[in-house]
Structures are given as C-alpha cells and as structure tokens.
Design an enzyme around this catalytic site. Structure first.
Site, mmCIF file in Angstrom:
data_model
loop_
_atom_site.group_PDB
_atom_site.id
_atom_site.type_symbol
_atom_site.label_atom_id
_atom_site.label_comp_id
_atom_site.label_asym_id
_atom_site.label_seq_id
_atom_site.Cartn_x
_atom_site.Cartn_y
_atom_site.Cartn_z
ATOM 1 N N ARG A 1 0.857 -1.187 0.000
ATOM 2 C CA ARG A 1 0.000 0.000 0.000
ATOM 3 C C ARG A 1 0.898 1.245 0.000
ATOM 4 O O ARG A 1 1.951 1.250 0.634
ATOM 5 C CB ARG A 1 -0.872 -0.030 1.250
ATOM 6 C CG ARG A 1 -1.921 1.024 1.340
ATOM 7 C CD ARG A 1 -2.838 0.773 2.539
ATOM 8 N NE ARG A 1 -3.698 -0.372 2.265
ATOM 9 C CZ ARG A 1 -3.994 -1.325 3.143
ATOM 10 N NH1 ARG A 1 -3.502 -1.278 4.371
ATOM 11 N NH2 ARG A 1 -4.788 -2.327 2.812
ATOM 12 N N ASN B 1 -0.209 -0.876 13.144
ATOM 13 C CA ASN B 1 0.297 -1.951 12.298
ATOM 14 C C ASN B 1 1.476 -2.618 12.980
ATOM 15 O O ASN B 1 2.432 -1.938 13.358
ATOM 16 C CB ASN B 1 0.797 -1.386 10.960
ATOM 17 C CG ASN B 1 -0.292 -0.724 10.163
ATOM 18 O OD1 ASN B 1 -1.199 -1.383 9.682
ATOM 19 N ND2 ASN B 1 -0.209 0.591 10.024
#
EC number: 3.6.1.15
Length: 176
Positions: free
Chosen positions: A23, A87
């Site tokens: 991403r 994350n």
C-alpha cells in the site's frame, strides 16, 4: 539512510515480507524526523493498494514511526474522538522517496476510550505460512505486540492524551 526534513511532503510505502508493495499513501507532511522517530500527518490523501485500486483517507491522521519498535501507529481525528490503527511492522526505513516498512498483517484498532481489538490474526497465520516468516521474526512480532498493548494501557508515546492534538496543531501550520 537520509531522513526527511520537517515540512517536507513524502510518501509512506508499506511492503509485505516477500518484498512486494502492499500500500502507498501518496502525501504525508513530516512534522518531526530523527534517527529514532518520525512523526507525519496527512488529511484526505490518496492511497494506492497493491492491485492498483485507489481510495482517499477520510480524516486527518498523525502517523508515528519508531526505529526500535516493530509497530507504527496512526491516530485518526474523528468527530467523536481519536481512533488509532496500529500496524505490527518492521521498524521504518527512509530514502529520498518515502518512509518504508514491512507490514506483518497483525493490527490493533484502538477506540477513543482506549479499548482495542486485535485484528487479522487469520491473515497473519496464512502469510506466516505462505511467506515462511522465520521463527525469530514471529517471536519479535509477538513481543512487540505485547509492547504495543502495554503502551496503549499506559497511554505512552502516541497514545498519550495530548499527543495527537499537539501534532495536529503543528500540521495545521503547514496547511495554511
């Protein structure tokens, strides 16, 4: 490794363990950059997924990266409070192009009342098997997940009550 400069706009690039791009956040303004920590901010930035799909973030966000922690934290400012998306990842690296890290699938979503959910444990198990995560990496990731949960409970670092608001105020100076 060069570090971005305060006020500079840079990409954030997330990779998977196999080296493939996961991403990309197109524009993040650097608010602080040292060899230990990078703090950035973005608002309505374009995000590109590995399959080419794009979407726009919906709210201002403060992004926290630490060179010694295997996680990063995104504090999102919403009408009903600050939400965090964490994350589990490698520590960051930088170059002239971007802040870069390896995303290791496990995530923690934290709500304004500091309750949280651990997400994507099935995805982690699948990718651990598919990409052959070494046992050492698995151990480090589990240890740093526990560190992250401790930081949340203690309201440490990016979870401190004033942290996101303070850095958002600084971000506003760059958007005028």
């Amino acid at each position: 490794m060069g570090y971005p400069k305060e006020g500079e706009t840079i990409q954030i690039q997330s990779y998977k363990h196999n080296g493939l791009i996961h991403r990309i956040w197109n524009e993040t303004t650097i608010l602080k950059a040292t060899e230990l920590c990078i703090i950035g901010a973005n608002d309505r930035t374009m995000v590109t997924e590995s399959d080419g799909r794009t979407w726009m973030t919906r709210e201002p966000a403060i992004c926290y990266f630490h060179a010694k922690q295997w996680f990063n934290v995104i504090g999102m400012l919403r009408d009903d409070g600050v939400y965090y998306y964490c994350n589990i990842s490698s520590p960051f690296a930088t170059d002239e192009e971007a802040i870069k890290y390896i995303d290791y699938d496990l995530d923690v979503k934290v709500f304004p009342d500091m309750t949280y959910n651990i997400l994507d444990e099935d995805e982690y198990a699948d990718h651990k098997r598919q990409m052959n995560y070494p046992k050492e990496i698995d151990s480090i990731l589990r240890e740093h997940l526990n560190t992250l949960l401790h930081w949340i409970h203690q309201r440490k670092g990016p979870f401190a009550p004033e942290f996101v608001d303070m850095w958002y105020e600084r971000f506003l100076h760059y958007t005028k």
